[in-house]
Scaffold this motif. Structure first.
Motif, PDB file in Angstrom:
ATOM      1  N   LEU A  29       7.738 -94.849  29.581  1.00  0.00           N
ATOM      2  CA  LEU A  29       6.970 -93.408  28.935  1.00  0.00           C
ATOM      3  C   LEU A  29       5.011 -93.481  28.512  1.00  0.00           C
ATOM      4  CD1 LEU A  29       8.715 -92.312  25.976  1.00  0.00           C
ATOM      5  CD2 LEU A  29       9.131 -91.263  28.208  1.00  0.00           C
ATOM      6  N   GLU A  30       4.489 -94.390  29.003  1.00  0.00           N
ATOM      7  CA  GLU A  30       3.463 -94.865  29.275  1.00  0.00           C
ATOM      8  C   GLU A  30       2.835 -94.375  30.476  1.00  0.00           C
ATOM      9  OE1 GLU A  30       4.681 -95.841  26.493  1.00  0.00           O
ATOM     10  OE2 GLU A  30       3.626 -94.621  26.095  1.00  0.00           O
ATOM     11  N   ALA A  31       3.305 -95.009  31.125  1.00  0.00           N
ATOM     12  CA  ALA A  31       3.148 -94.393  32.808  1.00  0.00           C
ATOM     13  C   ALA A  31       3.234 -93.174  33.506  1.00  0.00           C
ATOM     14  CB  ALA A  31       4.543 -95.127  34.071  1.00  0.00           C
ATOM     15  N   GLN A  32       1.876 -93.328  34.739  1.00  0.00           N
ATOM     16  CA  GLN A  32       1.955 -92.164  35.209  1.00  0.00           C
ATOM     17  C   GLN A  32       2.801 -91.088  35.373  1.00  0.00           C
ATOM     18  OE1 GLN A  32      -0.503 -92.607  38.779  1.00  0.00           O
ATOM     19  NE2 GLN A  32      -1.189 -90.225  38.231  1.00  0.00           N
ATOM     20  N   GLU A  33       2.528 -89.680  35.323  1.00  0.00           N
ATOM     21  CA  GLU A  33       3.228 -88.583  35.101  1.00  0.00           C
ATOM     22  C   GLU A  33       3.440 -88.524  36.634  1.00  0.00           C
ATOM     23  OE1 GLU A  33       4.779 -84.581  33.008  1.00  0.00           O
ATOM     24  OE2 GLU A  33       2.466 -84.898  34.236  1.00  0.00           O
ATOM     25  N   GLU A  34       5.148 -87.766  37.197  1.00  0.00           N
ATOM     26  CA  GLU A  34       5.334 -87.722  38.778  1.00  0.00           C
ATOM     27  C   GLU A  34       5.223 -86.331  38.746  1.00  0.00           C
ATOM     28  OE1 GLU A  34       7.121 -90.293  41.024  1.00  0.00           O
ATOM     29  OE2 GLU A  34       6.651 -92.061  39.935  1.00  0.00           O
ATOM     30  N   ILE A  35       5.153 -84.872  38.795  1.00  0.00           N
ATOM     31  CA  ILE A  35       5.232 -83.745  38.627  1.00  0.00           C
ATOM     32  C   ILE A  35       6.274 -83.756  39.638  1.00  0.00           C
ATOM     33  CG2 ILE A  35       5.106 -81.547  39.082  1.00  0.00           C
ATOM     34  CD1 ILE A  35       2.244 -82.221  37.192  1.00  0.00           C
ATOM     35  N   MET A  36       7.763 -83.834  39.542  1.00  0.00           N
ATOM     36  CA  MET A  36       8.772 -82.981  40.917  1.00  0.00           C
ATOM     37  C   MET A  36       8.406 -81.616  41.186  1.00  0.00           C
ATOM     38  SD  MET A  36      11.746 -85.159  38.922  1.00  0.00           S
ATOM     39  CE  MET A  36      12.517 -85.232  40.006  1.00  0.00           C
ATOM     40  N   PHE A  37       8.278 -80.692  40.204  1.00  0.00           N
ATOM     41  CA  PHE A  37       8.705 -79.575  40.499  1.00  0.00           C
ATOM     42  C   PHE A  37       7.708 -78.829  39.285  1.00  0.00           C
ATOM     43  CE2 PHE A  37      12.671 -81.590  41.822  1.00  0.00           C
ATOM     44  CZ  PHE A  37      12.173 -80.779  43.800  1.00  0.00           C
ATOM     45  N   ASP A  38       7.136 -77.675  39.575  1.00  0.00           N
ATOM     46  CA  ASP A  38       5.810 -76.667  38.945  1.00  0.00           C
ATOM     47  C   ASP A  38       6.889 -75.482  39.136  1.00  0.00           C
ATOM     48  OD1 ASP A  38       4.310 -75.038  36.818  1.00  0.00           O
ATOM     49  OD2 ASP A  38       2.468 -76.337  37.956  1.00  0.00           O
ATOM     50  N   CYS A  39       7.337 -75.451  38.707  1.00  0.00           N
ATOM     51  CA  CYS A  39       8.580 -73.234  38.552  1.00  0.00           C
ATOM     52  C   CYS A  39       7.293 -72.789  38.347  1.00  0.00           C
ATOM     53  CB  CYS A  39       9.357 -73.183  37.772  1.00  0.00           C
ATOM     54  SG  CYS A  39      11.034 -74.697  37.997  1.00  0.00           S
ATOM     55  N   ASN A  40       6.619 -72.720  38.152  1.00  0.00           N
ATOM     56  CA  ASN A  40       5.475 -71.594  37.543  1.00  0.00           C
ATOM     57  C   ASN A  40       4.798 -71.209  39.455  1.00  0.00           C
ATOM     58  OD1 ASN A  40       5.521 -71.208  34.249  1.00  0.00           O
ATOM     59  ND2 ASN A  40       5.111 -73.485  34.960  1.00  0.00           N
ATOM     60  N   GLU A  41       4.571 -72.555  39.616  1.00  0.00           N
ATOM     61  CA  GLU A  41       3.570 -72.166  41.337  1.00  0.00           C
ATOM     62  C   GLU A  41       5.094 -71.999  42.597  1.00  0.00           C
ATOM     63  OE1 GLU A  41       0.518 -72.632  42.326  1.00  0.00           O
ATOM     64  OE2 GLU A  41       0.015 -72.752  40.165  1.00  0.00           O
ATOM     65  N   MET A  42       6.447 -72.082  42.369  1.00  0.00           N
ATOM     66  CA  MET A  42       7.425 -71.946  42.735  1.00  0.00           C
ATOM     67  C   MET A  42       7.650 -70.021  42.747  1.00  0.00           C
ATOM     68  SD  MET A  42       9.247 -75.636  42.732  1.00  0.00           S
ATOM     69  CE  MET A  42      10.296 -75.351  44.033  1.00  0.00           C
ATOM     70  N   ALA A  43       7.407 -70.369  40.873  1.00  0.00           N
ATOM     71  CA  ALA A  43       7.939 -68.473  41.137  1.00  0.00           C
ATOM     72  C   ALA A  43       6.695 -67.254  41.696  1.00  0.00           C
ATOM     73  CB  ALA A  43       8.232 -68.721  40.426  1.00  0.00           C
ATOM     74  N   LYS A  44       5.874 -68.010  42.186  1.00  0.00           N
ATOM     75  CA  LYS A  44       4.386 -66.987  42.207  1.00  0.00           C
ATOM     76  C   LYS A  44       5.270 -65.928  43.416  1.00  0.00           C
ATOM     77  CE  LYS A  44       0.737 -69.065  40.687  1.00  0.00           C
ATOM     78  NZ  LYS A  44      -0.875 -69.791  40.922  1.00  0.00           N
ATOM     79  N   GLY A  45       5.288 -64.822  43.074  1.00  0.00           N
ATOM     80  CA  GLY A  45       5.578 -63.823  44.012  1.00  0.00           C
ATOM     81  C   GLY A  45       7.359 -63.735  43.742  1.00  0.00           C
ATOM     82  N   HIS A  46       8.045 -63.510  42.931  1.00  0.00           N
ATOM     83  CA  HIS A  46       9.004 -63.611  42.589  1.00  0.00           C
ATOM     84  C   HIS A  46       9.338 -62.657  41.123  1.00  0.00           C
ATOM     85  CE1 HIS A  46      10.464 -65.689  46.033  1.00  0.00           C
ATOM     86  NE2 HIS A  46      10.446 -66.809  45.241  1.00  0.00           N
ATOM     87  N   ALA A  47      10.245 -61.162  41.274  1.00  0.00           N
ATOM     88  CA  ALA A  47      10.012 -61.012  39.997  1.00  0.00           C
ATOM     89  C   ALA A  47      11.364 -62.171  39.363  1.00  0.00           C
ATOM     90  CB  ALA A  47      11.178 -59.539  40.258  1.00  0.00           C
ATOM     91  N   TYR A  48      12.199 -62.560  40.253  1.00  0.00           N
ATOM     92  CA  TYR A  48      13.353 -63.939  39.081  1.00  0.00           C
ATOM     93  C   TYR A  48      13.235 -64.836  40.039  1.00  0.00           C
ATOM     94  CZ  TYR A  48      17.716 -65.420  38.065  1.00  0.00           C
ATOM     95  OH  TYR A  48      18.383 -66.584  37.205  1.00  0.00           O
ATOM     96  N   PHE A  49      13.272 -66.087  39.627  1.00  0.00           N
ATOM     97  CA  PHE A  49      13.324 -67.324  40.237  1.00  0.00           C
ATOM     98  C   PHE A  49      14.162 -68.018  39.395  1.00  0.00           C
ATOM     99  CE2 PHE A  49      12.040 -71.978  40.361  1.00  0.00           C
ATOM    100  CZ  PHE A  49      11.196 -71.774  41.462  1.00  0.00           C
ATOM    101  N   ASN A  50      14.257 -69.069  39.835  1.00  0.00           N
ATOM    102  CA  ASN A  50      15.755 -69.952  38.906  1.00  0.00           C
ATOM    103  C   ASN A  50      15.841 -71.171  40.200  1.00  0.00           C
ATOM    104  OD1 ASN A  50      17.015 -71.339  36.880  1.00  0.00           O
ATOM    105  ND2 ASN A  50      19.071 -71.025  38.124  1.00  0.00           N
ATOM    106  N   LEU A  51      15.185 -72.411  39.265  1.00  0.00           N
ATOM    107  CA  LEU A  51      15.574 -73.544  39.433  1.00  0.00           C
ATOM    108  C   LEU A  51      16.421 -74.319  39.044  1.00  0.00           C
ATOM    109  CD1 LEU A  51      13.993 -76.196  42.012  1.00  0.00           C
ATOM    110  CD2 LEU A  51      13.186 -77.030  39.234  1.00  0.00           C
ATOM    111  N   ALA A  52      17.795 -74.722  39.866  1.00  0.00           N
ATOM    112  CA  ALA A  52      18.623 -75.378  39.290  1.00  0.00           C
ATOM    113  C   ALA A  52      19.077 -76.606  39.811  1.00  0.00           C
ATOM    114  CB  ALA A  52      20.141 -74.214  39.099  1.00  0.00           C
TER     115      ALA A  52
END
Length: 698
Positions: A120-143
């Motif tokens: 848990l002390e290792a460097q974080e790898e961001i896989m998905f930032d859904c806030n960025e992916m949701a831009k421009g969409h009235a609805y967004f769901n990652l699953a």
């Protein structure tokens, strides 16, 4: 048009809008020699501008009629929001060399999915930032996130319409590149074979949205080249695909309400032919888990109504080879198992309450986890690691926030990893009373009710009470904590859950007694629970409210037809109210798979019975409670036109002046808004409706 009436409370004139009226266009529907006239059948034309115009008129009527609560809605939203830890994150779980974490950042609606290698002390790898992916969409769901065993690839599904038709894409977690591949019209879920190159996924029928095909995709190829692995021809079955916890097998599940069938192939040889585990037999349900050289099977074989656990050799999987491990028990429902190297963990339900049973494989010293509440729920959570003594489970009750707990099955040491924080400085679980009571149904059956309320309330019949239930598909309505619900409790509301038949709260027979030709037990149980609360002075018809969604919305529609005078107000979310017409239309998503739940109305006895309770067909000229009805234009499970037609018919026939609102979210589907804060705004609407009826203004 605006008219003036005198407000009974203030004696001051106030404006009242006349609600919209849908155009009446009679449409005849004939079956079994019986003709129904549906005046609002035309509302099912989603692309018709007149339909959209009508829905918008209803929305405008709702907005203007509730304009006086607008500021209160905002206050409620802020009140609920302030209790939520905005910069929150999940308890990390360890899988295949990585810790996986889902977290939220302050002020943002959507999650960020990340991982850390080894520590848990290792460097974080961001896989998905859904806030960025949701831009421009009235609805967004990652699953459906699925990581390959070599930790290089992750598949994921995206829905931007809220119709649960996901597009699967693939990301290289080493380079960060998202491949140009887009696999359309899927469930979103997928699983990787052990070669790290082959991805199995399920695809939906374009019209019915039934998951009916399993495909395999190879990295570097075009989706048009994907190979069809299995096609489920029976329209009453859905299919899905997953990998066994042991990682040895890729498994295809064909599932209907009453029957299951599995196929499997070695994960190491994904191009091999799948073999049937046990061929489908009408009424035979089973699920299986791989361990060592055996499969462990949870099944209702041999009339095991509440299911039992059996095992069979890995190379002889048909049912004649199955032998009992945990025999069937009439009073205990066997719900699920978790397999570890040294332990078998069994999730059971006795007298409506969860039990977690720890069974060492060596047969020495089995025991149950102790729980000392009667309004709780406890369940095992993410237990992906096979070689461990640690069981992760969650616990919560109506007044106790959810906790994630690591339990050492050998030492019995318990570590609370996280308890849901309720911010704002006002919450103390000791301020609330939890109760579990039993109402007597009209046929003598005892039906449990779980309740929570502020300590010190008087049983004088004047307490506003919200009674919630679902009651279908064998779904158990467990007691759960809700921080937003505090906005009702702290204003004097009693919140209660009616554990009615049609769910599986008291075992499989509880479900069987609330489906098909016994469906009306679901409705009468709810009515009897309502009457129990009134008779015992918790509340009165002037202060009792009912709530249910989807099939629970069907419940609401049925009870307001059958016993409208018991309720001052009703919330019906995405309600399934036009039962007969929907179940006769096999082009509508989910219909054919529902025959074992509701019956097939092409058979006259089911048609007649359905017709006798279908809420839309049984609207009549009588007084109805105040009602708030919500739906989503893109709903694939309960089409928007069901509640729209229902409200239109109620407007013409009801004989009262009570409120009736249809609130259609023009951007979403069955699950409502996708952002965590947008979802709270929808709850604020519902709560303001209830509180306004009680005359509570702040």
């Amino acid at each position: 048009m605006v008219i003036f009436v005198i407000d009974k409370i203030t004696s001051m004139p106030k404006t009242t809008l006349l609600p919209p009226k849908a155009t009446i266009i009679p449409h005849s529907l004939e079956k079994h020699g019986h003709v129904r006239t549906d005046n609002y059948y035309w509302l099912n034309q989603r692309e018709n501008p007149e339909v959209i115009d009508y829905l918008n008129q209803e929305n405008e009527y709702y907005r203007q009629s509730t304009a006086h609560t607008k500021e209160f809605q905002k206050d409620l939203f802020e009140e609920m929001k302030v209790r939520i830890k905005e910069d929150d994150e999940s308890v990390p779980y360890f899988y295949n060399g990585y810790y996986y974490i889902t977290r939220f950042e302050k002020g943002k609606d959507y999650p960020i999915h990340s991982r850390k290698k080894g520590s848990l002390e290792a460097q974080e790898e961001i896989m998905f930032d859904c806030n960025e992916m949701a831009k421009g969409h009235a609805y967004f769901n990652l699953a459906g996130l699925s990581v390959s065993e070599d930790n290089v690839w992750v598949s994921f599904g995206i829905d931007t319409v809220s119709r649960r038709q996901y597009t699967i894409q693939i990301k290289n977690l080493v380079t960060g590149e998202i491949l140009p591949v887009k696999i359309e019209n899927t469930t979103g879920g997928a699983t990787w074979a052990s070669d790290h190159q082959t991805l199995f996924y399920s695809r939906k029928d374009e019209q019915t949205l039934r998951p009916d095909k399993i495909y395999k995709h190879k990295i570097g190829t075009n989706p048009d080249e994907d190979v069809l692995v299995f096609f489920e021809k029976d329209e009453t079955f859905d299919v899905s695909v997953y990998k066994s916890k042991s990682k040895k097998y890729i498994i295809i599940n064909s599932n209907s309400t009453m029957t299951t069938e599995y196929r499997m192939a070695l994960s190491a040889t994904p191009d091999a032919k799948f073999t049937v585990f046990q061929k489908r037999t009408r009424g035979l349900e089973y699920s299986m888990s791989h361990f060592g050289d055996h499969f462990y099977v949870v099944t209702n074989k041999d009339k095991a109504t509440n299911f039992k656990l059996m095992k069979t050799p890995e190379n002889a999987t048909s049912k004649e080879n199955w032998v009992d491990v945990i025999p069937h028990r009439e009073e205990v429902l066997l719900e699920d198992i978790d397999i570890f190297k040294d332990y078998l963990v069994v999730t059971e339900r006795f007298n409506g309450l969860n039990q977690i049973r720890i069974m060492p494989w060596n047969g020495v010293g089995e025991y149950y986890l102790p729980f000392d509440s009667e309004t709780y729920t406890a369940y095992t959570t993410t237990n992906l690691d096979f070689d461990t003594e640690i069981l992760r489970y969650s616990f919560q009750s109506l007044a106790t926030p959810s906790s994630v707990i690591d339990f050492n099955m050998k030492t019995k040491a318990k570590t609370v990893l996280k308890e849901q924080e309720v911010l704002g400085g006002q919450f103390d679980k000791n301020n609330y009373t939890e109760e579990r009571l039993w109402a007597t149904a009209k046929d003598g059956t005892q039906v449990p009710i779980s309740m929570v309320y502020l300590k010190g309330i008087e049983k004088n019949g004047n307490n506003p009470t919200l009674l919630y239930a679902y009651g279908s598909y064998g779904v158990t309505m467990d007691c759960y904590f809700s921080s937003v619900r505090l906005s009702l409790l702290d204003r004097g509301f009693v919140f209660a859950i009616a554990h009615i038949r049609g769910g599986e709260d008291l075992g499989r027979r509880w479900y069987e007694d609330g489906k098909l030709l016994k469906k009306k037990n679901t409705f009468t149980d709810f009515i009897d629970c309502s009457q129990f609360l009134i008779d015992n002075k918790y509340t009165s018809p002037q202060h009792l409210y009912a709530e249910g969604g989807s099939a629970g919305g069907l419940l609401m529609g049925a009870v307001v037809n059958m016993a409208p005078s018991l309720y001052h107000g009703v919330i019906a979310q995405v309600p399934f109210v036009d039962v007969v017409t929907t179940m006769l239309d096999d082009t509508i998503p989910l219909t054919t798979g529902e025959y074992d739940e509701w019956g097939n109305p092409n058979v006259k006895k089911y048609y007649d019975y359905m017709l006798s309770y279908s809420p839309y067909d049984n609207v009549t000229a009588q007084d109805y409670p105040n009602m708030y009805v919500s739906t989503g234009l893109h709903d694939s499970q309960v089409q928007y036109w069901e509640p729209a037609k229902w409200v239109a018919k109620l407007r013409v026939l009801k004989t009262d002046n009570n409120q009736l609102y249809l609130d259609t979210n023009m951007d979403t589907g069955h699950g409502g808004a996708s952002g965590r804060f947008e979802a709270i705004k929808e709850i604020a609407k519902e709560y303001s409706f209830l509180l306004d009826l009680e005359g509570i203004k702040r």
